[in-house]
Design a protein around this motif. Structure first.
Motif, short mmCIF file in Angstrom:
data_model
loop_
_atom_site.label_atom_id
_atom_site.label_comp_id
_atom_site.label_asym_id
_atom_site.label_seq_id
_atom_site.Cartn_x
_atom_site.Cartn_y
_atom_site.Cartn_z
N VAL A 1 0.88 -1.25 -0.08
CA VAL A 1 0.04 -0.04 -0.18
C VAL A 1 0.83 1.30 0.12
O VAL A 1 0.66 2.16 -0.70
CB VAL A 1 -0.81 0.02 1.16
CG1 VAL A 1 -1.82 1.40 1.31
CG2 VAL A 1 -1.85 -1.12 1.13
N LEU A 2 1.70 1.20 0.79
CA LEU A 2 2.65 2.36 0.99
C LEU A 2 3.58 2.78 -0.26
O LEU A 2 3.80 3.91 -0.79
CB LEU A 2 3.70 2.33 2.23
CG LEU A 2 3.24 2.36 3.65
CD1 LEU A 2 4.20 1.85 4.65
CD2 LEU A 2 2.42 3.45 4.03
N ASP A 3 3.89 1.81 -0.67
CA ASP A 3 4.89 1.65 -2.00
C ASP A 3 4.14 1.42 -3.46
O ASP A 3 4.70 1.64 -4.50
CB ASP A 3 5.88 0.42 -2.13
CG ASP A 3 6.81 0.24 -0.91
OD1 ASP A 3 7.04 1.59 -0.13
OD2 ASP A 3 7.25 -0.61 -0.63
N SER B 1 -7.63 -4.98 -5.09
CA SER B 1 -8.91 -4.65 -4.41
C SER B 1 -9.36 -3.48 -3.73
O SER B 1 -10.05 -2.91 -3.32
CB SER B 1 -9.35 -5.82 -3.23
OG SER B 1 -9.69 -6.98 -4.01
N GLY B 2 -7.76 -2.56 -3.94
CA GLY B 2 -7.83 -1.20 -3.27
C GLY B 2 -7.21 -1.21 -1.98
O GLY B 2 -7.03 -2.14 -1.26
N ASN B 3 -6.76 -0.11 -1.58
CA ASN B 3 -5.96 0.13 -0.41
C ASN B 3 -6.73 -0.11 0.98
O ASN B 3 -6.22 -0.78 1.94
CB ASN B 3 -5.66 1.58 -0.21
CG ASN B 3 -4.39 1.86 -1.31
OD1 ASN B 3 -3.70 0.90 -1.66
ND2 ASN B 3 -4.15 3.34 -1.31
N ARG B 4 -8.11 -0.23 0.78
CA ARG B 4 -8.91 -0.16 2.04
C ARG B 4 -9.08 -1.66 2.36
O ARG B 4 -8.79 -2.01 3.48
CB ARG B 4 -10.33 0.26 1.86
CG ARG B 4 -11.19 0.00 3.14
CD ARG B 4 -12.53 0.72 2.98
NE ARG B 4 -13.34 0.15 2.08
CZ ARG B 4 -14.65 0.48 1.76
NH1 ARG B 4 -15.16 1.45 2.28
NH2 ARG B 4 -15.42 0.20 0.71
N GLU B 5 -9.11 -2.51 1.29
CA GLU B 5 -9.23 -3.95 1.50
C GLU B 5 -7.80 -4.51 2.10
O GLU B 5 -7.68 -5.53 2.52
CB GLU B 5 -9.52 -4.79 0.12
CG GLU B 5 -11.19 -4.66 -0.04
CD GLU B 5 -11.40 -3.24 -0.48
OE1 GLU B 5 -10.86 -2.35 -0.90
OE2 GLU B 5 -12.88 -3.02 -0.36
N ASN C 1 11.13 4.19 -9.04
CA ASN C 1 9.85 4.31 -9.59
C ASN C 1 8.96 5.04 -8.42
O ASN C 1 8.02 5.59 -8.79
CB ASN C 1 9.30 3.48 -10.35
CG ASN C 1 9.96 3.26 -11.82
OD1 ASN C 1 10.34 4.46 -12.31
ND2 ASN C 1 10.29 2.04 -12.11
N ASN C 2 9.30 4.67 -7.17
CA ASN C 2 8.40 5.08 -5.92
C ASN C 2 9.03 6.39 -5.36
O ASN C 2 8.62 6.63 -4.36
CB ASN C 2 8.11 4.15 -5.12
CG ASN C 2 6.95 3.13 -6.12
OD1 ASN C 2 5.81 3.64 -5.97
ND2 ASN C 2 7.26 1.84 -6.08
N GLY C 3 10.20 6.87 -6.08
CA GLY C 3 11.04 7.74 -5.19
C GLY C 3 11.69 7.33 -4.08
O GLY C 3 12.01 8.20 -3.02
N ILE C 4 11.96 6.11 -3.81
CA ILE C 4 12.59 5.49 -2.60
C ILE C 4 14.20 5.24 -2.96
O ILE C 4 14.51 4.75 -3.80
CB ILE C 4 11.91 4.25 -2.31
CG1 ILE C 4 10.52 4.22 -1.97
CG2 ILE C 4 12.79 3.63 -1.19
CD1 ILE C 4 9.78 3.22 -1.65
N VAL C 5 14.91 5.78 -1.95
CA VAL C 5 16.32 5.80 -2.03
C VAL C 5 16.95 4.69 -1.17
O VAL C 5 16.70 4.55 0.02
CB VAL C 5 16.88 7.13 -1.66
CG1 VAL C 5 18.41 6.94 -1.64
CG2 VAL C 5 16.36 8.21 -2.69
#
Length: 322
Positions: A88-90, A105-109, A235-239
């Motif tokens: 979800v975070l990434d 199914s989406g972040n809530r699920e 691609n998620n801006g994570i270093v």
């Protein structure tokens, strides 16, 4: 289906099958869509590395202790819960070659699924013999996992961390769970206090090396090999470590490309080319150092086929391609 990795270590293969079956049985809930997604993730072919290491450490004492199956299922539930929330975070779409819960199914699920797996972890802990469950250590590790994620991705986290900050983050988000697994195996196996300490240290050092290699593979392997997109972190801006080292080596080349997380994502291919030239060798050397520390941590344990297998497995993880 148990990962082919364990075909080389048949002494724990059957118990891993039992752990997977136990997790399948307990991870049931009334909401059919989320239930199906969780079961798919359980059976997606993950390495079950943490529970496998737990079983191998227990072999120095009581390898057939019935508590091991429940403890292994608890560790796998905790690990899977963190993965579901990480996706979800990434904003990850693929995990283990399958669509993630959040993408399907989406972040809530996905949050529901992750929370449910955390609950399963606590349920399985409660079912174990109180004499073999170190609740204080489990609670401390849970906190370390959370703090490691915050250290890396929280609102106060620097965009380009130092090497020490990176090491602090992965010691929580990855290495802590490895340490919990190996310590749990030593505890259930009724090893001595010194041997339990060695088991914990081994798991922590191995977990550090494992995460470093994971971050290296993001730059060196294809999506087909990884069973997930390559350059996913960029691609998620994570270093991660390779970029940190490259940034220290050629800051003039990277500063214009890394002013924001969005800019890092937009320039992922160009950054990756620079990192492959200037960041990978140092990152691989540090992973080698931690792998050596893990093997050295096994010194207090008696020589045996299990110790030889652990050493072999540790060396193989340094050379893995996915």
């Amino acid at each position: 289906m148990i990962h082919p990795l364990w075909h080389r270590f048949p002494m724990v293969y059957h118990q891993l099958e039992q752990i997977q079956q136990r997790l399948e049985q307990v991870a049931t809930l009334r909401e059919p869509q989320v239930h199906t997604l969780i079961q798919q993730q359980i059976n997606a072919g993950g390495k079950m590395l943490r529970s496998g290491l737990m079983l191998m450490l227990a072999r120095f004492g009581e390898p057939d202790n019935a508590e091991l199956v429940t403890a292994g299922a608890a560790i796998e539930a905790l690990h899977l819960a963190t993965l579901v929330h990480d996706d979800v975070l990434d904003h990850a779409d693929i995990r283990r070659g399958m669509t993630t819960v959040s993408a399907e199914s989406g972040n809530r699920e996905a949050i529901y699924a992750g929370d449910f797996l955390f609950a399963i972890y606590f349920q399985l802990l409660s079912e174990q013999d109180p004499e073999t469950v170190d609740l204080r250590t489990n609670a401390r590790i849970m906190k370390r996992i959370f703090m490691g994620e915050v250290d890396q991705n929280g609102p106060s986290a620097p965009l380009i961390p130092t090497v020490n900050a990176y090491l602090s983050a992965i010691s929580g988000k990855t290495a802590a769970l490895f340490a919990l697994a190996t310590y749990t195996g030593a505890t259930i196996g009724h090893l001595s206090a010194a041997q339990k300490k060695a088991a914990y240290r081994f798991g922590r050092q191995l977990g550090m090396a494992f995460q470093m290699i994971d971050d290296l593979l993001d730059y060196t392997q294809t999506a087909k090999t990884l069973n997930k997109p390559a350059l996913e972190d960029l691609n998620n801006g994570i270093v991660t470590l390779p970029l940190i080292y490259a940034y220290q080596t050629v800051p003039d080349q990277l500063k214009p490309l890394t002013k924001t997380a969005e800019q890092i994502a937009a320039n992922a291919d160009e950054i990756a080319a620079i990192v492959r030239k200037h960041g990978l060798p140092q990152a691989h050397q540090l992973a080698f150092t931690y792998t050596h520390r893990a093997i050295t941590a096994l010194d207090p344990l008696p020589s045996s086929p299990t110790k030889a297998a652990l050493t072999k497995l540790t060396q193989q993880l340094l050379q893995r391609t996915h």
